[in-house]
Enzyme design. Structure first.
Site, mmCIF file in Angstrom:
data_model
loop_
_atom_site.group_PDB
_atom_site.id
_atom_site.type_symbol
_atom_site.label_atom_id
_atom_site.label_comp_id
_atom_site.label_asym_id
_atom_site.label_seq_id
_atom_site.Cartn_x
_atom_site.Cartn_y
_atom_site.Cartn_z
ATOM 1 N N LYS A 110 -10.857 35.003 29.915
ATOM 2 C CA LYS A 110 -10.356 35.647 28.689
ATOM 3 C C LYS A 110 -10.599 37.148 28.742
ATOM 4 O O LYS A 110 -9.746 37.947 28.386
ATOM 5 C CB LYS A 110 -11.054 35.056 27.454
ATOM 6 C CG LYS A 110 -10.275 33.925 26.835
ATOM 7 C CD LYS A 110 -10.574 33.790 25.356
ATOM 8 C CE LYS A 110 -9.615 32.788 24.735
ATOM 9 N NZ LYS A 110 -9.882 32.526 23.338
ATOM 10 N N LYS A 189 -2.273 23.141 38.010
ATOM 11 C CA LYS A 189 -3.170 22.177 37.381
ATOM 12 C C LYS A 189 -2.622 21.790 35.990
ATOM 13 O O LYS A 189 -2.247 22.672 35.214
ATOM 14 C CB LYS A 189 -4.555 22.814 37.223
ATOM 15 C CG LYS A 189 -5.522 21.924 36.495
ATOM 16 C CD LYS A 189 -6.803 22.640 36.122
ATOM 17 C CE LYS A 189 -7.634 21.754 35.242
ATOM 18 N NZ LYS A 189 -7.974 22.217 33.956
ATOM 19 N N LYS A 192 -3.405 21.735 28.905
ATOM 20 C CA LYS A 192 -2.788 22.103 27.623
ATOM 21 C C LYS A 192 -2.472 23.589 27.579
ATOM 22 O O LYS A 192 -1.457 24.013 27.053
ATOM 23 C CB LYS A 192 -3.749 21.786 26.464
ATOM 24 C CG LYS A 192 -3.719 20.357 26.029
ATOM 25 C CD LYS A 192 -4.950 20.034 25.201
ATOM 26 C CE LYS A 192 -6.186 20.023 26.056
ATOM 27 N NZ LYS A 192 -7.261 19.123 25.681
HETATM 28 P P1 ADP Z 1 -7.132 21.085 29.265
HETATM 29 O O1 ADP Z 1 -7.216 21.874 30.543
HETATM 30 O O2 ADP Z 1 -5.825 20.395 29.121
HETATM 31 O O3 ADP Z 1 -7.498 21.912 28.051
HETATM 32 P P2 ADP Z 1 -9.779 20.030 29.028
HETATM 33 O O4 ADP Z 1 -10.320 21.311 29.563
HETATM 34 O O5 ADP Z 1 -9.998 19.698 27.588
HETATM 35 O O6 ADP Z 1 -8.224 19.938 29.378
HETATM 36 O O7 ADP Z 1 -10.357 18.865 29.936
HETATM 37 C C1 ADP Z 1 -10.945 17.651 29.499
HETATM 38 C C2 ADP Z 1 -11.435 16.881 30.712
HETATM 39 O O8 ADP Z 1 -10.322 16.525 31.552
HETATM 40 C C3 ADP Z 1 -12.379 17.684 31.603
HETATM 41 O O9 ADP Z 1 -13.400 16.839 32.133
HETATM 42 C C4 ADP Z 1 -11.482 18.201 32.693
HETATM 43 O O10 ADP Z 1 -12.184 18.462 33.881
HETATM 44 C C5 ADP Z 1 -10.477 17.062 32.856
HETATM 45 N N1 ADP Z 1 -9.178 17.598 33.279
HETATM 46 C C6 ADP Z 1 -8.352 18.403 32.557
HETATM 47 N N2 ADP Z 1 -7.222 18.691 33.238
HETATM 48 C C7 ADP Z 1 -7.346 18.070 34.435
HETATM 49 C C8 ADP Z 1 -6.506 17.988 35.592
HETATM 50 N N3 ADP Z 1 -5.318 18.598 35.633
HETATM 51 N N4 ADP Z 1 -6.929 17.267 36.639
HETATM 52 C C9 ADP Z 1 -8.128 16.628 36.596
HETATM 53 N N5 ADP Z 1 -8.967 16.663 35.520
HETATM 54 C C10 ADP Z 1 -8.602 17.371 34.468
#
Ligand code: ADP
Ligand code: TRP
Length: 321
Positions: A110, A189, A192
């Site tokens: 950020k 990757k 969201k």
């Molecule tokens: P986002 O990136 O969509 O905001 P979060 O950071 O809330 O998702 O991630 C929640 C959990 O899901 C974490 O343990 C994260 O490591 C896992 N996770 C999120 N996106 C992925 C991905 N593309 N591949 C594998 N694990 C993921």
């Protein structure tokens, strides 16, 4: 062995969340004790709409239960229902070096983008450390991107123990390599924040549309291809049984197929993979009181443990003598 993990209720869960994190929670729920929570305090660093945060928190509970988290086998609760964790955060904050937190990726990214950040985001890893340490957790199943935060937790626990005696249990991250990084519709990757997700509980038609949007290269149909290099194949592997996966790999090597056909196969596989969870979710959604009961019971059990650890930490550093 005690397993613990948390997931933020910042939006609808997607395939990356499932294969990177949630599936592991479910696989590990038969360990001695498993604690899983919905990290609404962490989500407050990004969601500033009260209705949305409350609704997402409840929906996250529905999703986790529908996907197979079993309250008979695991303790499911909402982070903010255990205020002991916030108290423990302060104890850890007093020994948290600025430099350590400045290196943490959420804050660093950020800052690099010139986006204003706040103390919540800066101290996010300290709250996460308190989440983990409050339950004497041994193992923390997460996706690859959370490993850095668990290292911070170990650093903070180590220095607290060094100063005040053996108070905290040293946790370890557990990452499933095969699905450590699920790619999204743009090949990056799935996240969201990148607007490239395919949601688990999306209706079938919308899910298909998302799958058809996945970017592919423009090589001709007849050309044989290496399956391991193709993100469609990687995605298919997440859902497919071993024999179907091998059949798909052979198809790649032989050439003569179109990506559209593969995408349809992925959509079918995903639909049947999550079919039972979809039905279960509809059933759970019809009984909101039952969900509230599960969360209240989970919070009660989690608080018992967190209180014990907090008192141990307070005692060690000279508070409440
Ligand atoms: P986002 O990136 O969509 O905001 P979060 O950071 O809330 O998702 O991630 C929640 C959990 O899901 C974490 O343990 C994260 O490591 C896992 N996770 C999120 N996106 C992925 C991905 N593309 N591949 C594998 N694990 C993921
Ligand atoms: N920061 C984690 C994420 O974004 C969520 C989380 C909060 C967490 N506290 C935790 C994960 C403790 C594991 C353990 O995914």
């Amino acid at each position: 062995m005690r397993v613990l993990s948390g997931i933020q209720p910042t939006g609808r869960f997607h395939w990356g969340n499932y294969f990177g994190a949630i599936r592991q929670y479910i696989d590990l729920q038969d360990e001695d004790e498993a604690y899983y929570f919905i990290a609404n305090l962490h989500a407050l660093t990004t969601i500033r709409d009260s209705e949305e945060l409350a609704r997402n928190t409840f929906d996250a509970a529905l999703d986790l239960l529908a996907l197979g988290l079993d309250p008979e086998r695991a303790i499911l609760f909402v982070q903010s229902d255990v205020p002991e964790v916030s108290e423990l955060t302060w104890l850890l904050m007093t020994g948290a070096p600025m430099g350590l937190l400045e290196r943490c990726h959420a804050y660093k990214e950020k800052k690099a983008k010139g986006v204003a950040s706040d103390l919540g985001l800066f101290t996010y890893p300290v709250l996460m450390a308190a989440d983990i340490l409050a339950y004497d957790s041994d193992v923390v199943p997460v996706g690859q991107d959370q490993v850095q935060h668990i290292e911070v937790c170990r650093d903070l626990a180590g220095s607290f123990n060094h100063q005040f005696g053996e108070v905290f249990v040293m946790p370890k991250a557990k990452v499933l390599e095969a699905s450590a990084k699920v790619t999204g519709t743009d090949g990056e990757k799935m996240s969201k924040s990148y607007n490239n997700t395919i949601e688990i509980f999306e209706n079938a038609k919308a899910m298909r549309k998302q799958v058809m949007r996945i970017t592919t290269d423009s090589r001709p149909m007849e050309e044989p291809k290496d399956p391991e290099e193709c993100q469609l194949y990687q995605l298919y592997s997440l859902f497919a049984e071993e024999t179907d996966r091998l059949e798909m790999a052979a198809k790649y090597r032989a050439g003569g197929f179109g990506y559209g056909e593969i995408k349809k196969t992925i959509a079918n596989a995903a639909e049947s993979y999550f079919c039972e969870a979809n039905e279960k979710r509809a059933d759970l959604a019809a009984h909101p009181d039952r969900i509230r009961e599960i969360l209240a019971d989970g919070a009660k059990r989690a608080r018992g443990k967190a209180r014990e650890v907090l008192e141990r930490a307070q005692d060690a550093c000279g508070i409440k003598r």
